[in-house]
Design a protein around this motif. Structure first.
Motif, PDB file in Angstrom:
ATOM      1  N   THR A  33       0.838  -1.196   0.000  1.00  0.00           N
ATOM      2  CA  THR A  33       0.000   0.000   0.000  1.00  0.00           C
ATOM      3  C   THR A  33       0.875   1.249   0.000  1.00  0.00           C
ATOM      4  N   ARG A  34       1.936   1.215   0.774  1.00  0.00           N
ATOM      5  CA  ARG A  34       2.821   2.378   0.861  1.00  0.00           C
ATOM      6  C   ARG A  34       3.452   2.670  -0.494  1.00  0.00           C
ATOM      7  N   SER A  35       3.781   1.645  -1.269  1.00  0.00           N
ATOM      8  CA  SER A  35       4.364   1.842  -2.604  1.00  0.00           C
ATOM      9  C   SER A  35       3.343   2.467  -3.555  1.00  0.00           C
ATOM     10  N   LEU A  36       2.103   1.993  -3.481  1.00  0.00           N
ATOM     11  CA  LEU A  36       1.052   2.549  -4.320  1.00  0.00           C
ATOM     12  C   LEU A  36       0.861   4.033  -3.999  1.00  0.00           C
ATOM     13  N   LYS A  37       0.777   4.357  -2.709  1.00  0.00           N
ATOM     14  CA  LYS A  37       0.590   5.750  -2.304  1.00  0.00           C
ATOM     15  C   LYS A  37       1.784   6.604  -2.720  1.00  0.00           C
ATOM     16  N   GLN A  38       2.959   6.053  -2.607  1.00  0.00           N
ATOM     17  CA  GLN A  38       4.170   6.789  -2.980  1.00  0.00           C
ATOM     18  C   GLN A  38       4.139   7.110  -4.481  1.00  0.00           C
ATOM     19  N   ALA A  39       3.744   6.155  -5.302  1.00  0.00           N
ATOM     20  CA  ALA A  39       3.655   6.379  -6.752  1.00  0.00           C
ATOM     21  C   ALA A  39       2.615   7.451  -7.057  1.00  0.00           C
ATOM     22  N   VAL A  40       1.502   7.438  -6.321  1.00  0.00           N
ATOM     23  CA  VAL A  40       0.459   8.444  -6.527  1.00  0.00           C
ATOM     24  C   VAL A  40       0.982   9.822  -6.127  1.00  0.00           C
ATOM     25  N   ARG A  41       1.644   9.901  -4.984  1.00  0.00           N
ATOM     26  CA  ARG A  41       2.167  11.198  -4.522  1.00  0.00           C
ATOM     27  C   ARG A  41       3.206  11.767  -5.495  1.00  0.00           C
ATOM     28  N   ARG A  42       3.997  10.897  -6.089  1.00  0.00           N
ATOM     29  CA  ARG A  42       4.997  11.358  -7.073  1.00  0.00           C
ATOM     30  C   ARG A  42       4.329  11.907  -8.332  1.00  0.00           C
ATOM     31  N   ILE A  44       1.058  13.241  -8.393  1.00  0.00           N
ATOM     32  CA  ILE A  44      -0.198  13.778  -7.859  1.00  0.00           C
ATOM     33  C   ILE A  44      -0.959  14.629  -8.879  1.00  0.00           C
ATOM     34  N   GLU A  45      -0.246  15.253  -9.824  1.00  0.00           N
ATOM     35  CA  GLU A  45      -0.930  16.070 -10.830  1.00  0.00           C
ATOM     36  C   GLU A  45      -1.830  15.229 -11.730  1.00  0.00           C
ATOM     37  N   ARG A  46      -1.612  13.915 -11.772  1.00  0.00           N
ATOM     38  CA  ARG A  46      -2.461  13.012 -12.573  1.00  0.00           C
ATOM     39  C   ARG A  46      -3.734  12.614 -11.840  1.00  0.00           C
ATOM     40  N   PHE A  47      -3.857  13.023 -10.576  1.00  0.00           N
ATOM     41  CA  PHE A  47      -4.984  12.581  -9.759  1.00  0.00           C
ATOM     42  C   PHE A  47      -5.758  13.768  -9.171  1.00  0.00           C
ATOM     43  N   PRO A  48      -6.531  14.447 -10.021  1.00  0.00           N
ATOM     44  CA  PRO A  48      -7.370  15.533  -9.488  1.00  0.00           C
ATOM     45  C   PRO A  48      -8.459  14.944  -8.574  1.00  0.00           C
ATOM     46  N   GLU A  49      -9.185  15.807  -7.935  1.00  0.00           N
ATOM     47  CA  GLU A  49     -10.189  15.411  -6.934  1.00  0.00           C
ATOM     48  C   GLU A  49     -11.231  14.429  -7.484  1.00  0.00           C
ATOM     49  N   ASP A  50     -11.559  14.508  -8.772  1.00  0.00           N
ATOM     50  CA  ASP A  50     -12.552  13.577  -9.322  1.00  0.00           C
ATOM     51  C   ASP A  50     -11.927  12.234  -9.715  1.00  0.00           C
ATOM     52  N   PHE A  51     -10.615  12.096  -9.569  1.00  0.00           N
ATOM     53  CA  PHE A  51      -9.916  10.827  -9.805  1.00  0.00           C
ATOM     54  C   PHE A  51      -9.576  10.137  -8.483  1.00  0.00           C
ATOM     55  N   MET A  52      -9.164  10.944  -7.520  1.00  0.00           N
ATOM     56  CA  MET A  52      -8.731  10.387  -6.231  1.00  0.00           C
ATOM     57  C   MET A  52      -8.943  11.446  -5.164  1.00  0.00           C
ATOM     58  N   SER A  97      -1.169   4.077 -15.569  1.00  0.00           N
ATOM     59  CA  SER A  97      -0.041   4.821 -16.141  1.00  0.00           C
ATOM     60  C   SER A  97       1.048   5.063 -15.100  1.00  0.00           C
ATOM     61  N   VAL A  98       0.708   4.900 -13.837  1.00  0.00           N
ATOM     62  CA  VAL A  98       1.671   5.117 -12.751  1.00  0.00           C
ATOM     63  C   VAL A  98       2.333   3.799 -12.349  1.00  0.00           C
ATOM     64  N   LEU A  99       1.535   2.738 -12.279  1.00  0.00           N
ATOM     65  CA  LEU A  99       2.057   1.409 -11.942  1.00  0.00           C
ATOM     66  C   LEU A  99       2.148   0.622 -13.239  1.00  0.00           C
ATOM     67  N   ARG A 100       3.342   0.296 -13.680  1.00  0.00           N
ATOM     68  CA  ARG A 100       3.501  -0.246 -15.031  1.00  0.00           C
ATOM     69  C   ARG A 100       3.834  -1.738 -15.087  1.00  0.00           C
ATOM     70  N   SER A 101       3.718  -2.443 -13.983  1.00  0.00           N
ATOM     71  CA  SER A 101       4.052  -3.866 -14.036  1.00  0.00           C
ATOM     72  C   SER A 101       2.979  -4.635 -14.796  1.00  0.00           C
ATOM     73  N   LYS A 102       3.318  -5.845 -15.266  1.00  0.00           N
ATOM     74  CA  LYS A 102       2.340  -6.686 -15.978  1.00  0.00           C
ATOM     75  C   LYS A 102       1.149  -6.993 -15.073  1.00  0.00           C
ATOM     76  N   THR A 103       1.430  -7.276 -13.790  1.00  0.00           N
ATOM     77  CA  THR A 103       0.365  -7.584 -12.840  1.00  0.00           C
ATOM     78  C   THR A 103      -0.575  -6.388 -12.703  1.00  0.00           C
ATOM     79  N   ALA A 104       0.006  -5.182 -12.612  1.00  0.00           N
ATOM     80  CA  ALA A 104      -0.811  -3.978 -12.476  1.00  0.00           C
ATOM     81  C   ALA A 104      -1.693  -3.781 -13.700  1.00  0.00           C
ATOM     82  N   ILE A 105      -1.149  -4.027 -14.879  1.00  0.00           N
ATOM     83  CA  ILE A 105      -1.924  -3.859 -16.112  1.00  0.00           C
ATOM     84  C   ILE A 105      -3.076  -4.857 -16.156  1.00  0.00           C
TER      85      ILE A 105
END
Length: 192
Positions: A33-42, A44-52, A97-105
């Motif tokens: 979870t911490r890795s996911l949040k870290q990727a989002v924070r890096r 953050i401009e891709r995640f406006p209020e209506d996305f996250m 677009s933030v998490l690019r692993s095969k599993t994530a896709i």
């Protein structure tokens, strides 16, 4: 990969939007979870209020308490000082677009299908209208039952009033009879 139904159980309605929470997404993407949040924070401009959006402390506590009691949220999950992120359907799509692993896709594809299936179900005119029709039939049956019950109670009340009137009449007749019997001469032995 999990099936659509199990993913749909991880879609919550918060603030009037269907969302998935960060720890559920992290589990599906097989990342911490911490890795996911870290990727989002890096990014953050891709995640406006209506996305996250970040849940308030009250919303988080409510979800955690309800979730743990219903085995939706892992019992060992601890928000601590971190905040929960809630991702809308568009936010989940942006995660790919933030998490690019095969599993994530692969996880993202299944999650998007779950959102679409849920939306189609909710927008399907046949299912809700059939359910609404069934509910209407049941309500009408209940109303008829209540009317029948009220009519029976009224009939019973009328019968009870008549029976009470009969009892009062009988009591009045007995009282009259008692007066008549008390005026008769006593027959039998006299005591000295």
């Amino acid at each position: 990969m999990k099936d659509l139904t199990s993913i749909q159980t991880k879609i919550y309605e918060i603030r009037g939007q269907r969302v998935m929470l960060d720890f559920d997404l992290a589990e599906l993407y097989q990342v911490e979870t911490r890795s996911l949040k870290q990727a989002v924070r890096r990014n953050i401009e891709r995640f406006p209020e209506d996305f996250m959006f970040r849940l308030t402390k009250d919303e988080s506590n409510y979800l955690i308490n309800i979730g743990k009691s219903q085995n939706v949220i892992p019992p060992d999950y601890n928000i601590g000082s971190t905040e929960l992120f809630a991702f809308t359907e568009m936010g989940v799509a942006m995660l790919s677009s933030v998490l690019r692993s095969k599993t994530a896709i692969q996880a993202n594809i299944v999650i998007m299908r779950a959102f679409v299936a849920m939306r189609n179900y909710l927008l399907s005119p046949s299912v809700p209208s059939a359910e609404l029709d069934e509910l209407r039939r049941r309500v009408l049956a209940l109303e008829r039952g209540i009317e029948d019950t009220n009519a029976a109670i009224n009939d019973l009340s009328e019968d009870n009033r008549q029976e009470f009137d009969d009892v009062y009449m009988a009591l009045a007749a007995l009282a009259e009879k008692k007066k008549e019997t008390s005026e008769r001469p006593v027959i039998g032995y006299k005591k000295n």
